[in-house]
Each structure stands twice: as C-alpha cells, then as structure tokens.
Design an enzyme around this catalytic site. Structure first.
Site, PDB file in Angstrom:
ATOM      1  N   CYS A   9     -24.211  -7.371   8.338  1.00 28.56           N
ATOM      2  CA  CYS A   9     -23.365  -6.422   7.660  1.00 28.56           C
ATOM      3  C   CYS A   9     -23.935  -6.038   6.282  1.00 28.56           C
ATOM      4  O   CYS A   9     -24.936  -6.489   6.067  1.00 28.56           O
ATOM      5  CB  CYS A   9     -21.873  -6.971   7.643  1.00 28.56           C
ATOM      6  SG  CYS A   9     -21.629  -8.290   6.610  1.00 28.56           S
ATOM      7  N   ARG A  15     -17.549  -9.435   7.101  1.00 30.50           N
ATOM      8  CA  ARG A  15     -17.668  -9.026   8.521  1.00 30.50           C
ATOM      9  C   ARG A  15     -18.714 -10.164   9.507  1.00 30.50           C
ATOM     10  O   ARG A  15     -18.335 -10.426  10.319  1.00 30.50           O
ATOM     11  CB  ARG A  15     -18.043  -7.711   8.723  1.00 30.50           C
ATOM     12  CG  ARG A  15     -16.882  -6.829   8.220  1.00 30.50           C
ATOM     13  CD  ARG A  15     -17.175  -5.368   8.376  1.00 30.50           C
ATOM     14  NE  ARG A  15     -18.199  -4.963   7.188  1.00 30.50           N
ATOM     15  CZ  ARG A  15     -18.821  -3.952   7.069  1.00 30.50           C
ATOM     16  NH1 ARG A  15     -18.545  -3.028   7.753  1.00 30.50           N
ATOM     17  NH2 ARG A  15     -19.516  -3.820   6.053  1.00 30.50           N
ATOM     18  N   ASP A 117     -15.648  -2.156   6.444  1.00 30.31           N
ATOM     19  CA  ASP A 117     -15.593  -3.100   5.595  1.00 30.31           C
ATOM     20  C   ASP A 117     -14.278  -3.410   4.897  1.00 30.31           C
ATOM     21  O   ASP A 117     -13.791  -2.340   4.281  1.00 30.31           O
ATOM     22  CB  ASP A 117     -16.837  -2.737   4.567  1.00 30.31           C
ATOM     23  CG  ASP A 117     -16.996  -3.799   3.567  1.00 30.31           C
ATOM     24  OD1 ASP A 117     -16.554  -5.025   3.577  1.00 30.31           O
ATOM     25  OD2 ASP A 117     -18.163  -3.765   2.950  1.00 30.31           O
TER      26      ASP A 117
END
Length: 144
Positions: A9, A15, A117
């Site tokens: 990520c 994440r 995000d």
C-alpha cells in the site's frame, strides 16, 4: 504454489499490514511467507492505532509490525504481489517492469475495486476498509 507473498500500500501502516496479518492468521497451516511494504513508508513506524485495534479485536497481535519501504528487490523476490489500489499496481510495475505478470489487486476476485486509505480518518472508515481487506484476503484462499 506461492511461497512468498508481498502486500503493498502507500505507507505500510494501515492496509498492507492488516492484510499481511489477516493472511497469516488464515493460512497458518500452509508454507507461505507473507510480508508487506509501502510505496512511501514512514520507515520503522508501528501500525496505525485504529488498524491495530481492529486486528486485536479479531484476536490478532500486530504490535510487532514496523513500516518498510518497498524496494525493487522485494518485488523481484515475491511470487505474488498484491496492491490495494490500481495506482499502487502501476507504480510497482514502473519500479520493476519484469513483475507485471505477478502483481494483482487484493480485490482481484471481487471486482478489482480500489481499497481506500483510511489513514487519519475516523474509526468507521477503518472498519469499512478492514472489512474490504478481510473479503479480499478470503477471496485469495482458494489460490494459495
């Protein structure tokens, strides 16, 4: 059979480490090594507190995680690479074009949606993203 799976990520604090730890929990009996990294990682930083709390509520301890910066060598060494957003996949291919055939979206089997995000957002955003990541992780289980 995949032996080394890398999840990527942006910062490697929300994440990708969430996905890494969920994969580890769900594939304990298999011989697969999971790791994660970020395209712009704050190196050495622990997981975001809310992401960590959501893992803990599911019986997963992510306190040992520290953010790692993605390096081309990590991409080359992995058997499978999973990104959270299309832009992440494109950035990884730009960084190491030879990985094109082994990089996919975490959500590949569920419509290839970007997983947003949640950084610096409220818990409800983290819960939504956590659920998306869980579904993505579960969708890969048939292929591991």
């Amino acid at each position: 059979m995949f032996e080394r799976i890398l999840i990527v990520c942006l910062g490697n604090i929300c994440r990708s480490p969430t996905a890494e730890y969920l994969f580890r929990q769900r594939t304990e009996s298999r011989h697969v090594a999971f790791s994660s990294a970020g395209l712009c990682a704050p190196i050495g930083r622990p997981m975001d507190a809310t992401a960590l709390q959501l893992l803990a509520e599911n019986g997963i301890d992510g306190t040992m995680h520290r953010a790692r910066q993605l390096m081309p060598s990590m991409l080359r060494e992995a058997d499978l690479i999973l990104g959270m957003e299309r832009d992440h996949v494109a950035a990884m291919i730009h960084l190491a074009p030879e990985i094109r055939g082994k990089v996919y979206m975490l959500d590949k089997w569920l419509g290839e949606k970007d997983i947003p995000d949640p950084y610096r957002q409220q818990r409800i955003a983290f819960e939504h993203v956590h659920e998306m990541i869980e579904k993505g992780v579960d969708s890969w289980q048939l292929y591991l």
